[in-house]
Design a protein around this motif. Structure first.
Motif, short mmCIF file in Angstrom:
data_model
loop_
_atom_site.label_atom_id
_atom_site.label_comp_id
_atom_site.label_asym_id
_atom_site.label_seq_id
_atom_site.Cartn_x
_atom_site.Cartn_y
_atom_site.Cartn_z
N LEU A 1 -19.58 1.57 -12.55
CA LEU A 1 -19.41 3.33 -13.09
C LEU A 1 -19.63 2.67 -13.98
CD1 LEU A 1 -17.93 5.71 -12.71
CD2 LEU A 1 -15.96 4.41 -14.01
N THR A 2 -19.47 2.18 -15.63
CA THR A 2 -19.99 1.79 -16.69
C THR A 2 -21.31 1.02 -17.54
OG1 THR A 2 -19.47 -0.59 -16.60
CG2 THR A 2 -17.86 1.26 -17.32
N ILE B 1 -19.59 7.26 -18.45
CA ILE B 1 -18.46 7.87 -18.38
C ILE B 1 -17.87 9.39 -18.29
CG2 ILE B 1 -16.25 6.70 -18.35
CD1 ILE B 1 -18.26 5.23 -17.77
N ASP B 2 -18.38 9.63 -19.81
CA ASP B 2 -17.71 10.84 -19.31
C ASP B 2 -17.58 12.24 -18.07
OD1 ASP B 2 -16.17 10.70 -22.11
OD2 ASP B 2 -17.54 10.91 -22.94
N GLU B 3 -18.73 12.16 -18.10
CA GLU B 3 -19.75 12.86 -17.10
C GLU B 3 -18.80 12.85 -15.61
OE1 GLU B 3 -24.01 12.75 -17.27
OE2 GLU B 3 -24.36 13.57 -18.41
N GLU B 4 -19.16 11.40 -15.54
CA GLU B 4 -18.40 11.07 -14.37
C GLU B 4 -16.76 11.25 -14.46
OE1 GLU B 4 -19.49 9.22 -11.77
OE2 GLU B 4 -20.69 8.74 -11.76
N GLU B 5 -15.79 11.45 -15.60
CA GLU B 5 -15.14 11.61 -15.43
C GLU B 5 -14.82 13.63 -14.69
OE1 GLU B 5 -10.90 11.64 -17.97
OE2 GLU B 5 -12.95 10.81 -19.03
N THR C 1 -7.11 -0.12 -17.84
CA THR C 1 -7.62 0.66 -18.68
C THR C 1 -7.73 2.33 -18.55
OG1 THR C 1 -9.98 -0.03 -17.20
CG2 THR C 1 -8.65 -1.84 -19.64
N LYS C 2 -8.99 2.75 -18.89
CA LYS C 2 -9.60 4.05 -18.72
C LYS C 2 -10.05 3.57 -17.15
CE LYS C 2 -10.71 8.89 -19.76
NZ LYS C 2 -10.86 9.39 -20.70
N ILE C 3 -11.26 2.77 -17.62
CA ILE C 3 -12.02 2.19 -15.99
C ILE C 3 -11.23 2.61 -14.85
CG2 ILE C 3 -14.29 0.92 -15.85
CD1 ILE C 3 -14.42 3.18 -17.87
N GLU C 4 -10.63 1.24 -15.32
CA GLU C 4 -9.80 0.97 -14.03
C GLU C 4 -8.94 2.20 -13.34
OE1 GLU C 4 -8.14 -3.02 -14.84
OE2 GLU C 4 -7.08 -1.66 -15.79
N ALA C 5 -8.16 2.98 -14.07
CA ALA C 5 -8.01 4.54 -13.77
C ALA C 5 -8.97 5.23 -12.82
CB ALA C 5 -7.14 5.53 -14.87
N LEU C 6 -10.61 5.60 -13.09
CA LEU C 6 -11.36 5.80 -12.90
C LEU C 6 -11.65 5.54 -11.23
CD1 LEU C 6 -13.54 7.09 -15.98
CD2 LEU C 6 -12.14 8.50 -14.61
#
Length: 167
Positions: free
Chosen positions: A27-28, A33-37, A140-145
């Motif tokens: 994901l990173t 990341i903003d677009e993915e979110e 982390t926010k990445i884990e949440a995503l």
């Protein structure tokens, strides 16, 4: 036998955590990341009927931006709603004693869900467990995503399975 069973469960959960870490890394890499979110949050609106309750009026983007630990609890509750509903209809007597993990294993064993979906279900379950109980570190926010992406895939696949069985 109990010690051996516990060891197998711990190894399984560790495997799921490794898969989550790989998903987070993908994901990173080379991605915004903003677009993915934004894509994930937008796609979540399609599933208001599944998300509410238990999530109710919480905006997914707001949840991911402000409280990733609560996101784990909320995602797990959504997963419980989905899996226990399917489990009650396909396998068990409604409200029978079972855990989320055992319900997922039952559905996979019976062939109602495939291995890939089962791994995503366990991924969200474990993320929810990790965030429901006190820990000295925060997610982390990445884990949440990653958890959100998995939950989105689950809702999409469950919707397809449900529509396929209705026609």
């Amino acid at each position: 036998i109990q010690k051996e069973k516990k060891k197998i469960e711990e190894e399984f959960e560790e495997t799921i955590r490794k898969i989550n870490a790989e998903d987070a890394e993908r994901l990173t890499k080379g991605s915004r990341i903003d677009e993915e979110e934004d894509q994930i949050c937008s796609a979540f609106t399609k599933f208001d009927n599944i998300l509410n309750p238990p999530v109710n009026t919480i905006n997914i983007k707001e949840l991911l931006d402000t409280n990733v630990n609560f996101a784990g609890t909320a995602f797990r509750q959504v997963l419980e709603k989905i899996i226990f509903t399917i489990h009650d209809k396909k396998i068990a007597i409604p409200n029978s004693k079972r855990t989320l993990a055992s319900a997922i294993f039952d559905l996979e064993k019976k062939g109602d869900i495939n291995r890939s979906l089962s791994q995503k279900l366990h991924s969200v379950r474990i993320y929810g467990n990790d965030n429901t109980h006190y820990a000295s570190t925060c997610s982390t926010k990445i884990e949440a995503l990653v958890a959100a992406m998995n939950l989105l895939t689950i809702m999409e696949e469950i919707e397809v399975m449900y529509l396929a069985t209705k026609s």
